[in-house]
Design a protein around this motif. Structure first.
Motif, short mmCIF file in Angstrom:
data_model
loop_
_atom_site.label_atom_id
_atom_site.label_comp_id
_atom_site.label_asym_id
_atom_site.label_seq_id
_atom_site.Cartn_x
_atom_site.Cartn_y
_atom_site.Cartn_z
N THR A 43 0.97 -1.13 0.09
CA THR A 43 -0.15 0.01 0.10
C THR A 43 0.83 1.07 -0.15
O THR A 43 2.07 1.27 0.38
N ASP A 44 0.24 2.20 -0.57
CA ASP A 44 0.99 3.50 -0.53
C ASP A 44 0.35 4.76 0.04
O ASP A 44 -0.85 4.68 0.24
N ALA A 45 1.17 5.79 0.48
CA ALA A 45 0.48 6.98 1.12
C ALA A 45 0.37 8.11 0.22
O ALA A 45 1.17 8.02 -0.93
N TYR A 82 -1.94 2.79 -5.68
CA TYR A 82 -2.55 1.68 -4.39
C TYR A 82 -2.33 2.81 -3.18
O TYR A 82 -1.32 2.65 -2.39
N GLN A 83 -3.23 3.68 -3.01
CA GLN A 83 -3.40 4.64 -1.97
C GLN A 83 -4.66 4.47 -1.07
O GLN A 83 -5.42 3.80 -1.68
N PHE A 159 4.25 1.74 2.69
CA PHE A 159 5.39 2.81 2.44
C PHE A 159 5.07 4.03 2.70
O PHE A 159 3.91 4.68 2.17
N ASP A 160 5.87 4.91 3.46
CA ASP A 160 5.31 6.34 3.73
C ASP A 160 6.10 6.98 2.76
O ASP A 160 7.49 7.13 2.62
N VAL A 161 5.53 7.47 1.75
CA VAL A 161 5.74 7.78 0.39
C VAL A 161 6.68 9.11 0.67
O VAL A 161 7.33 9.72 0.09
N ARG A 162 6.32 10.25 1.86
CA ARG A 162 6.98 11.23 2.11
C ARG A 162 8.28 10.95 2.45
O ARG A 162 9.45 11.85 2.28
N LYS A 163 8.79 9.73 2.95
CA LYS A 163 10.10 9.50 3.12
C LYS A 163 10.81 8.94 2.35
O LYS A 163 12.01 8.80 2.45
N ASN A 240 2.09 7.25 10.23
CA ASN A 240 1.21 7.24 9.27
C ASN A 240 0.96 8.57 8.94
O ASN A 240 0.84 9.38 9.85
N SER A 241 0.43 8.54 7.54
CA SER A 241 -0.25 9.89 7.16
C SER A 241 -1.36 9.76 6.52
O SER A 241 -1.37 8.75 5.50
N ALA A 242 -2.03 10.56 6.17
CA ALA A 242 -3.16 10.58 4.99
C ALA A 242 -3.46 12.06 4.67
O ALA A 242 -3.52 12.93 5.27
N SER A 243 -4.15 11.99 3.36
CA SER A 243 -4.37 13.29 2.63
C SER A 243 -5.83 13.34 2.95
O SER A 243 -6.64 12.52 2.72
#
Length: 314
Positions: A43-45, A82-83, A159-163, A240-243
């Motif tokens: 899964t992706d952020a 995949y978000q 995966f934390d996409v920001r990082k 974790n994070s979410a938009s």
């Protein structure tokens, strides 16, 4: 107002079926015990860069506890498909019940699965391709997962996409350092995960985009987390994070391990009209559902719903 290089996504795992010995005498790299069917998902952020359309990564090899997966073939995937809780099945295998760690991904940045160059890149909304620069093709994930003695285990790699990737210069992108990449992925058995869902009311229309960050309770330090760290990452210690959806005001924090969390809401704006969002400020959140936003207890298979009013901090 502080501005940053916004981060986006990147990294991937693809697994295919393989058989391992039931005995530690035959293979000391794996636990002994009852075998269970194990599915692996990715899964992706969300990204906070509005100009990015896709993040494509090519994986040439996958290792678990130092052993290469049998039957694996080079695979190329667009992670941004995949978000928001959506997952992609990567593979399935038989694993002994126990704890596993040290997942290693070998990337091919030169050519993709069809032999075309480049192998890993960022696709911009205008159709241009930006090659991802990487100091090392090997990503060793610093996390572990538990295989339970049940009929089926679903292991999610979040995966934390920001990082994972940072933007630099004029829409150029690169992977962060090897040590930072190792900490950009969480692994969890879905049977041991909970979820936080929520909605926000941005009463003052504060932001072009709002991102919610989840931290382990008591670990958030605003003076540190709102400053660029390492290769150029804000909120580096968020788990974790979410938009927040700009139309519905809803968001989801998926696949959270059991434990206590705190939530923080950040405003992103495009003040200089360059098409890029920059971090603006933390927002003041008022809970409308009676839940203490600094002490949220997440349990296995528990879905928590939180509604808040947001406004700029005075």
């Amino acid at each position: 107002m502080k501005k940053i290089n916004l981060t986006i996504a990147a990294s991937l795992l693809v697994l295919t079926t393989f058989i391992m010995s039931c005995s530690n005498d035959n293979n000391d790299n794996y636990p002994s015990g009852e075998k269970s069917a194990t599915n692996f998902y990715i899964t992706d952020a969300p990204t906070d860069n509005i100009n990015v359309k896709g993040v494509i990564v090519t994986v040439a090899d996958v290792k678990v506890n130092g052993v290469s997966i049998e039957g694996f073939s080079k695979t190329t995937v667009d992670l941004m498909q995949y978000q928001n809780g959506m997952t992609k099945l990567l593979g399935n295998l038989e694993l002994n019940a126990g704890t596993y760690s040290n997942i290693t991904l070998e990337l091919d940045n030169e050519t993709d699965a069809n032999g075309n160059a480049p192998g890993s890149y960022v696709l911009m909304i205008d159709g241009t391709v930006k090659t991802l620069q990487n100091a090392s093709n090997s990503i060793k994930i610093n996390d572990s997962f538990e295989v339970l003695a049940t009929s089926t285990n679903n292991i999610v790699l979040d995966f934390d996409v920001r990082k994972a990737i940072v933007a630099e210069g004029s829409n150029e992108f690169k992977f962060v350092t090897k040590s930072e990449l190792a900490n950009s992925v969480r692994t969890i058995n879905e049977a041991e995960a909970g979820e936080i869902k929520g909605s926000v009311n941005d009463t003052e229309n504060t932001s072009d985009k709002i991102i919610v960050y989840a931290y382990a309770k008591g670990t958030f330090n605003s003076s540190k987390e709102t400053k660029v760290q390492g290769s150029g990452v804000l909120f580096a210690n968020a788990l974790n994070s979410a938009s927040v959806n700009s139309f519905t005001g809803k968001y989801e924090l998926n696949f959270l391990a059991e434990g206590d969390y705190e939530l923080h809401y950040a405003s992103y704006t495009d003040e200089d009209d360059d098409g890029k969002l920059e971090f603006s400020t933390l927002l003041e959140a008022e809970s409308l559902t009676g839940i203490d936003l600094s002490n949220i207890s997440v349990s296995t298979l528990l879905n928590i719903n939180i509604s808040v009013n947001l406004k700029a901090k005075s």
